[in-house]
Structures are given as C-alpha cells and as structure tokens.
Write a protein that holds these residues in place. Structure first.
Motif, PDB file in Angstrom:
ATOM      1  N   ARG A  34       0.858  -1.193   0.000  1.00 57.01           N
ATOM      2  CA  ARG A  34       0.000   0.000   0.000  1.00 57.01           C
ATOM      3  C   ARG A  34       0.885   1.231   0.000  1.00 57.01           C
ATOM      4  NH1 ARG A  34      -5.049  -1.618   3.996  1.00 57.01           N
ATOM      5  NH2 ARG A  34      -5.041  -3.839   3.435  1.00 57.01           N
ATOM      6  N   THR A  35       0.728   2.017  -1.014  1.00 58.90           N
ATOM      7  CA  THR A  35       1.551   3.224  -1.126  1.00 58.90           C
ATOM      8  C   THR A  35       0.649   4.448  -0.982  1.00 58.90           C
ATOM      9  OG1 THR A  35       1.302   3.395  -3.520  1.00 58.90           O
ATOM     10  CG2 THR A  35       3.103   2.021  -2.720  1.00 58.90           C
ATOM     11  N   ALA A  48       1.580  15.367  -6.621  1.00 59.71           N
ATOM     12  CA  ALA A  48       0.481  14.963  -7.501  1.00 59.71           C
ATOM     13  C   ALA A  48      -0.270  13.793  -6.887  1.00 59.71           C
ATOM     14  CB  ALA A  48       1.017  14.582  -8.867  1.00 59.71           C
ATOM     15  N   LEU A  49      -1.550  13.769  -7.121  1.00 65.86           N
ATOM     16  CA  LEU A  49      -2.350  12.590  -6.770  1.00 65.86           C
ATOM     17  C   LEU A  49      -2.018  11.530  -7.811  1.00 65.86           C
ATOM     18  CD1 LEU A  49      -3.858  14.526  -4.936  1.00 65.86           C
ATOM     19  CD2 LEU A  49      -6.006  13.625  -5.806  1.00 65.86           C
ATOM     20  N   ARG A  50      -1.798  10.331  -7.376  1.00 67.15           N
ATOM     21  CA  ARG A  50      -1.341   9.322  -8.332  1.00 67.15           C
ATOM     22  C   ARG A  50      -2.402   9.045  -9.397  1.00 67.15           C
ATOM     23  NH1 ARG A  50      -1.913   4.160  -4.176  1.00 67.15           N
ATOM     24  NH2 ARG A  50      -4.154   4.368  -3.937  1.00 67.15           N
ATOM     25  N   PRO A  51      -1.994   9.081 -10.673  1.00 72.88           N
ATOM     26  CA  PRO A  51      -2.933   8.729 -11.739  1.00 72.88           C
ATOM     27  C   PRO A  51      -2.915   7.226 -12.022  1.00 72.88           C
ATOM     28  CG  PRO A  51      -0.942   9.668 -12.684  1.00 72.88           C
ATOM     29  CD  PRO A  51      -0.751   9.685 -11.197  1.00 72.88           C
ATOM     30  N   GLU A  52      -1.969   6.544 -11.471  1.00 69.67           N
ATOM     31  CA  GLU A  52      -1.848   5.091 -11.610  1.00 69.67           C
ATOM     32  C   GLU A  52      -0.829   4.642 -10.568  1.00 69.67           C
ATOM     33  OE1 GLU A  52       0.781   3.187 -14.045  1.00 69.67           O
ATOM     34  OE2 GLU A  52       2.215   4.559 -13.151  1.00 69.67           O
ATOM     35  N   ALA A  53      -0.667   3.345 -10.383  1.00 77.75           N
ATOM     36  CA  ALA A  53       0.111   2.915  -9.231  1.00 77.75           C
ATOM     37  C   ALA A  53       1.485   2.348  -9.542  1.00 77.75           C
ATOM     38  CB  ALA A  53      -0.684   1.905  -8.414  1.00 77.75           C
ATOM     39  N   THR A  54       1.728   2.000 -10.793  1.00 73.39           N
ATOM     40  CA  THR A  54       3.000   1.345 -11.096  1.00 73.39           C
ATOM     41  C   THR A  54       4.203   2.180 -10.649  1.00 73.39           C
ATOM     42  OG1 THR A  54       2.044   0.154 -12.954  1.00 73.39           O
ATOM     43  CG2 THR A  54       4.438   0.383 -12.943  1.00 73.39           C
ATOM     44  N   VAL A  94       6.953   0.926  -7.920  1.00 74.44           N
ATOM     45  CA  VAL A  94       8.363   0.835  -8.278  1.00 74.44           C
ATOM     46  C   VAL A  94       9.189   1.720  -7.334  1.00 74.44           C
ATOM     47  CG1 VAL A  94      10.069   1.420 -10.048  1.00 74.44           C
ATOM     48  CG2 VAL A  94       7.983   0.201 -10.687  1.00 74.44           C
ATOM     49  N   ARG A  95       8.715   2.919  -7.121  1.00 75.39           N
ATOM     50  CA  ARG A  95       9.420   3.830  -6.214  1.00 75.39           C
ATOM     51  C   ARG A  95       9.571   3.205  -4.827  1.00 75.39           C
ATOM     52  NH1 ARG A  95       6.071   6.064  -2.915  1.00 75.39           N
ATOM     53  NH2 ARG A  95       7.401   5.137  -1.363  1.00 75.39           N
ATOM     54  N   ALA A  96       8.478   2.635  -4.319  1.00 77.71           N
ATOM     55  CA  ALA A  96       8.522   2.028  -2.991  1.00 77.71           C
ATOM     56  C   ALA A  96       9.457   0.825  -2.965  1.00 77.71           C
ATOM     57  CB  ALA A  96       7.119   1.617  -2.560  1.00 77.71           C
ATOM     58  N   ALA A  97       9.422   0.054  -4.026  1.00 79.27           N
ATOM     59  CA  ALA A  97      10.255  -1.148  -4.078  1.00 79.27           C
ATOM     60  C   ALA A  97      11.728  -0.791  -4.097  1.00 79.27           C
ATOM     61  CB  ALA A  97       9.878  -1.983  -5.304  1.00 79.27           C
ATOM     62  N   ILE A  98      12.057   0.269  -4.838  1.00 81.44           N
ATOM     63  CA  ILE A  98      13.455   0.714  -4.863  1.00 81.44           C
ATOM     64  C   ILE A  98      13.844   1.251  -3.481  1.00 81.44           C
ATOM     65  CG2 ILE A  98      15.079   2.408  -5.802  1.00 81.44           C
ATOM     66  CD1 ILE A  98      13.351   2.355  -8.412  1.00 81.44           C
ATOM     67  N   TYR A 149       1.139  -6.754  -5.281  1.00 83.73           N
ATOM     68  CA  TYR A 149      -0.142  -6.279  -5.826  1.00 83.73           C
ATOM     69  C   TYR A 149      -0.661  -5.152  -4.956  1.00 83.73           C
ATOM     70  CZ  TYR A 149      -3.183  -8.634  -2.329  1.00 83.73           C
ATOM     71  OH  TYR A 149      -3.829  -9.025  -1.191  1.00 83.73           O
ATOM     72  N   TYR A 150      -1.565  -4.378  -5.527  1.00 85.67           N
ATOM     73  CA  TYR A 150      -2.108  -3.213  -4.818  1.00 85.67           C
ATOM     74  C   TYR A 150      -3.569  -3.064  -5.179  1.00 85.67           C
ATOM     75  CZ  TYR A 150      -1.625  -1.247  -9.462  1.00 85.67           C
ATOM     76  OH  TYR A 150      -1.724  -1.052 -10.817  1.00 85.67           O
ATOM     77  N   ILE A 151      -4.240  -2.266  -4.403  1.00 85.12           N
ATOM     78  CA  ILE A 151      -5.627  -1.966  -4.698  1.00 85.12           C
ATOM     79  C   ILE A 151      -5.910  -0.611  -4.048  1.00 85.12           C
ATOM     80  CG2 ILE A 151      -6.192  -3.467  -2.734  1.00 85.12           C
ATOM     81  CD1 ILE A 151      -8.826  -4.039  -3.992  1.00 85.12           C
ATOM     82  N   GLY A 152      -6.519   0.291  -4.824  1.00 87.44           N
ATOM     83  CA  GLY A 152      -6.769   1.604  -4.255  1.00 87.44           C
ATOM     84  C   GLY A 152      -7.230   2.618  -5.291  1.00 87.44           C
ATOM     85  N   PRO A 153      -7.533   3.812  -4.816  1.00 88.95           N
ATOM     86  CA  PRO A 153      -8.047   4.848  -5.714  1.00 88.95           C
ATOM     87  C   PRO A 153      -6.944   5.546  -6.498  1.00 88.95           C
ATOM     88  CG  PRO A 153      -7.990   5.671  -3.466  1.00 88.95           C
ATOM     89  CD  PRO A 153      -7.521   4.247  -3.409  1.00 88.95           C
ATOM     90  N   MET A 154      -7.265   5.888  -7.737  1.00 90.43           N
ATOM     91  CA  MET A 154      -6.373   6.649  -8.610  1.00 90.43           C
ATOM     92  C   MET A 154      -7.148   7.885  -9.063  1.00 90.43           C
ATOM     93  SD  MET A 154      -3.925   4.482  -8.605  1.00 90.43           S
ATOM     94  CE  MET A 154      -3.947   2.853  -7.853  1.00 90.43           C
ATOM     95  N   PHE A 155      -6.418   8.887  -9.547  1.00 91.55           N
ATOM     96  CA  PHE A 155      -7.057  10.168  -9.856  1.00 91.55           C
ATOM     97  C   PHE A 155      -6.598  10.700 -11.207  1.00 91.55           C
ATOM     98  CE2 PHE A 155      -6.338   9.434  -5.407  1.00 91.55           C
ATOM     99  CZ  PHE A 155      -7.551   9.724  -4.821  1.00 91.55           C
ATOM    100  N   ARG A 156      -7.553  11.012 -12.046  1.00 91.23           N
ATOM    101  CA  ARG A 156      -7.206  11.644 -13.320  1.00 91.23           C
ATOM    102  C   ARG A 156      -8.257  12.686 -13.641  1.00 91.23           C
ATOM    103  NH1 ARG A 156      -5.554   6.321 -16.955  1.00 91.23           N
ATOM    104  NH2 ARG A 156      -4.255   5.423 -15.325  1.00 91.23           N
ATOM    105  N   TYR A 157      -7.792  13.859 -14.009  1.00 94.01           N
ATOM    106  CA  TYR A 157      -8.705  14.943 -14.344  1.00 94.01           C
ATOM    107  C   TYR A 157      -9.137  14.781 -15.797  1.00 94.01           C
ATOM    108  CZ  TYR A 157     -10.670  19.596 -14.535  1.00 94.01           C
ATOM    109  OH  TYR A 157     -11.541  20.651 -14.662  1.00 94.01           O
TER     110      TYR A 157
END
Length: 419
Positions: free
Chosen positions: A40-41, A77-83, A87-91, A105-113
């Motif tokens: 969870r990021t 920025a609000l994340r528009p996707e999680a990859t 990756v950032r967290a894994a590094i 794996y992850y599950i959660g809200p993403m944001f795109r205007y």
RNA sequence: GUGGUCGUAGCUCAAUUUGGUUAGAGCAUCAGGUUGUGGCCCUGAAGGCUGCCGGUUCGAGUCCGGUCGACCACCCCA
C-alpha cells in the motif's frame, strides 16, 4: 442541494459496498494464491515521479494529473496510476534485489482529471500486480493468467484478451524514425490529432479512427516487421504460451498504450459490455522503468484492473452477490426499563458473536416487529413490563411465527442450533 | 479540452395542441386499522424554491441564455 460530490467522483453507498467487499476479497485471495503480496503506497507522490515514469508528454501527465504545491512548496500529484509508486517504494525499501523475483499487488483509488464518461471517472479504483526481476516471456503470461484466474473466479464470461508488442529501446527508435518519415510525407492527409500525436506519441497514430488517417496508416511501415529478434521471439513465446494454456488471444497491432514506459509486451482484457472504454484490464512489460527511476536495472511486467469497470461487467452479467440481509435476533423493548435491559442483552449477544439489534426510540411493538422483519431477524425477543416482572421473556421465531416463554439464561440454547 | 442528449419527491416516472390556477402516481419511509405481535391487504401522513442564476411573458416545470451536474461520443485510458 448545496454540496454534491465532485464531478467524476462517486460515493459508494451502503447498498453497493457488499459488491465492493466481495471483489476486494476475491482480489486478495486470488492474487495471494498467485504469489503476490500486497503493498500500500500513498495516494500522493512527487509530481516528478510520474513525469519520469509515465512520461511528461503523455496526456495522463500533461493534461490529466491533479497536481499542486503543498505548503512547503513541494510539487505533489495525486497518483494517476500505481505502477510508478510501487516501483518507487520497491526501490526505496530494497524490495528489488539482483536475481530475485518480487511479486506485488495493490488496490486503491487513482485520480485523473478527465471528462467523465461510461467507465471513466476522476477518482476510480484499480487493483493491479507488478512482477519484478525476470525478462522471461512466461512472466508476461503469468501476469495475464493472474488476471484470468481472478475473472474466472468471479464467473465472468466472454472477455477477450488482446496482445501486442511495442518493441524495446533497441528496435523501437528506428521504427519510430521510419514511421515519422512516412507520416511527415503524408501529413496533409492526417487529421489534426494525428499531426500532434506524430510529435508526442507517434505510435498512437496507428490507432486513429479517422478514415483518411486509416488509409495512410494502412500503407505505413509495420511495427511487427521492425521488431528485433529478441522482441520477436519474446512475443512469440508470450503469445504461444497463453494459447497453449488454453487462453484465446488475438493480436491487435494497434494496441499501443499511452504510458511511455512500456516495452515489448502490451495487452488488454476487454469486454464488449463496456462501451467506448472497453478495457477491464490493461498492462504490459516495462524493462527500463526501474533503472530509469534510480533502481538496479531490472526487467518487470505488470497490469491493472479498473474496478468500476469490472463491477459494471459483473452487474450486467448478473454476477453480483445479493446483499444478504440477516440478523440473528432482534430485541423488542417496551418501556424505558425494558430498553435498558434490551441494550444490555444485545451487548452480551454481540460480544459472543451473535448479531443482535434493538430499537431504543420507543416505537410500538408492532412497529418494532416490522423493523425486525425488515432486518431479516430470525428471532425476536420481546421484553415488556410483564416480562420484566416475571423474569421470563417471549421468544418469537420469525419464520414459524411460534412463540415461547423462556428465561434469559435459556436464550443462547434456544437460538444456538441454527447458528 | 471539443461535441451531442438530459436535469421534476429518497428511487422510477407523469403533467394535455410553442407556455395557463394549489406539480401528480407507483415503490420506499412513517403512523393507524382498538388494550403488547411482522410479511399480504386497507387508510392516512410526510416528502419538491421542477439542479442553480438570469431573461422573455399578464403568466415558465414547459421557451431563451448562462452555470453546475449526469449520461454518451471524440480525445485518452483502467
């Protein structure tokens, strides 16, 4: 109405949450059984992370990102996707090590205007997986298979898997150069959008729906023919292995994803029931991204599922579980003393895991029974003045409409057998 | 960001031929149908500044403009 939820955002109401809980549970189960561990990021990251990963020329980053400066002047920025976040967290936490495979794996809200549309919202939920550490085409297949396992377990029918290869940094630049030259020679026949795409995301020109563009594209150099040997055999093994595992796939050479980091494999799982935004699931390989973001050079592949879209398809295939109303016991109380007794009893029952409800608003017995019926109560225990005096209470079986006098100590024994 | 369709009780929908009096119904909710007994049925109540703002008109839910929102398509993507 003074306030309403923001455009493109939705409240998930009590009648809908059981469906969400159901698919979330399946996601944890199935991705878990495929060997992926949840991560969870945060929903916010440095804006630059997305510019670097998704690409600052892409629509997602240049037009659709919710970004702002925080009080410390940081660009967020609000994340528009999680990859990118995963990756950032894994590094950052050394989850990526040489010769080691990490499956997250992850599950959660993403944001795109974006402008809302069927299957497209400004806040939406994604569940996805990322597999780091192997360049094997079989890993690409494993990722697709994880999606299929999930979809099958939900009972989904008639989904189609489309696959393609967009090449790698060895062969794609040459192809893009070639394509650019060709398109430049024909630019007068291309629509305004394509003339812009030509500069920003040239591969997307291949997917234009404009008739005039289609004619030009028809004769354009083909990406497939330009793939290097490595990409070609990777794609063949990916495609072949899925087929041999009984997954029907079709090659869609127009399947070009809008995120810059993809290499080699791209795929989508689509449903005809969805309208224009027909992908329930999309993903691909991104062999250069981890290094690009400062990690060790590590090949990777992943995918994401749009949960609203998934739910929509499930609803139209009538696969959502009925919101089951059930309550073990309702305690109807008449009079203040009885209410107090009822609350105490409900407290005891709940502590031992029995679902119990009571009404403390002083409604009539008739009305309380109606409420109990509406809640799907199996039993109703009636506590009134008579009962309080006698120390024995009426227990009504709501199914058989039979009623008997019991003492409080007998309650558990009476309702236990059906628990 | 561009275009199209549409906004009436909590929900689903009504409201006569370019507009005409207190905007209706079903479901849901609540209360009753004799003293403390649910589902079915009957009766009743409550619930709407017709999304919001402005305009035309003697008069607007109805016509016009704007705005917000929903839906659909483009774009883009999950």
């Amino acid at each position: 109405m003074k306030y309403q939820s923001l455009r493109g955002t939705h409240d998930i109401l009590p009648e809908e949450t059981p469906a969400w809980q159901y698919i979330e549970k399946k996601i944890h189960e199935k991705f878990g059984s495929c060997g992926f561990c949840e991560i969870r990021t945060p929903a916010i990251e440095q804006t630059e992370l997305f510019m670097r990963s998704i690409g600052d020329q892409t629509d997602i980053v240049s037009k659709e990102m919710y970004s702002f400066q925080d009080k410390g002047g940081r660009n967020i920025a609000l994340r528009p996707e999680a990859t990118a976040s995963v990756v950032r967290a894994a590094i950052e936490h050394n989850l990526i090590a040489k010769d080691k495979i990490s499956k997250l794996y992850y599950i959660g809200p993403m944001f795109r205007y974006e402008r809302p549309q069927a299957g497209r919202f400004r806040q939406f939920y994604q569940a996805g997986i990322e597999l780091f550490g192997t360049s094997s085409a079989l890993a690409d297949a494993e990722v697709v298979l994880a999606g299929i396992i999930l979809f099958n377990s939900l009972g989904l029918r008639s989904l189609e898997v489309e696959i393609n290869s967009v090449g790698c940094k060895k062969c794609r630049p040459a192809y893009e150069e070639e394509l650019k030259k060709y398109l430049a020679a024909n630019s007068s026949k291309l629509c305004a959008d394509c003339n812009e795409r030509k500069e920003k995301n040239i591969l997307r020109v291949l997917d234009c729906k404009n008739e005039s563009c289609k004619k030009v594209i028809f004769k354009a150099p083909s990406l497939e023919a330009m793939l290097c040997e490595e990409c070609k055999s990777h794609f063949e093994e990916f495609s072949g292995s899925l087929s041999s595992f009984g997954v029907t796939v079709s090659v869609n050479d127009k399947l070009v994803r809008g995120l810059d980091y993809y290499t080699k494999t791209t795929f989508e799982i689509i449903s005809k029931e969805l309208g224009a935004q027909n992908a329930v699931c999309g993903g691909g390989r991104y062999d250069d991204l981890i290094e690009e973001l400062g990690g060790p050079a590590t090949p990777a592949v992943g995918m994401a599922i749009g949960l609203e879209r998934l739910l929509f398809v499930m609803a139209s295939q009538k696969l959502l579980p009925e919101p089951g109303k059930e309550l073990d016991i309702y305690i109807a109380a008449i009079g203040h003393d009885a209410q107090k007794k009822a609350l105490q009893q409900v407290f005891e029952l709940r502590k031992s895991g029995i679902s119990a409800e009571t009404d403390l608003s002083g409604k009539s017995l008739k009305s309380q029974l109606k409420t109990a019926d509406g809640l799907g109560a199996r039993y109703v225990l009636i506590i009134g003045e008579d009962e309080m005096k006698k120390g024995s209470f009426s227990l009504r079986n709501m199914k058989t409409a039979q009623q008997k006098e019991i003492r409080m100590e007998e309650l558990y024994r009476e309702i236990e057998p059906t628990c």
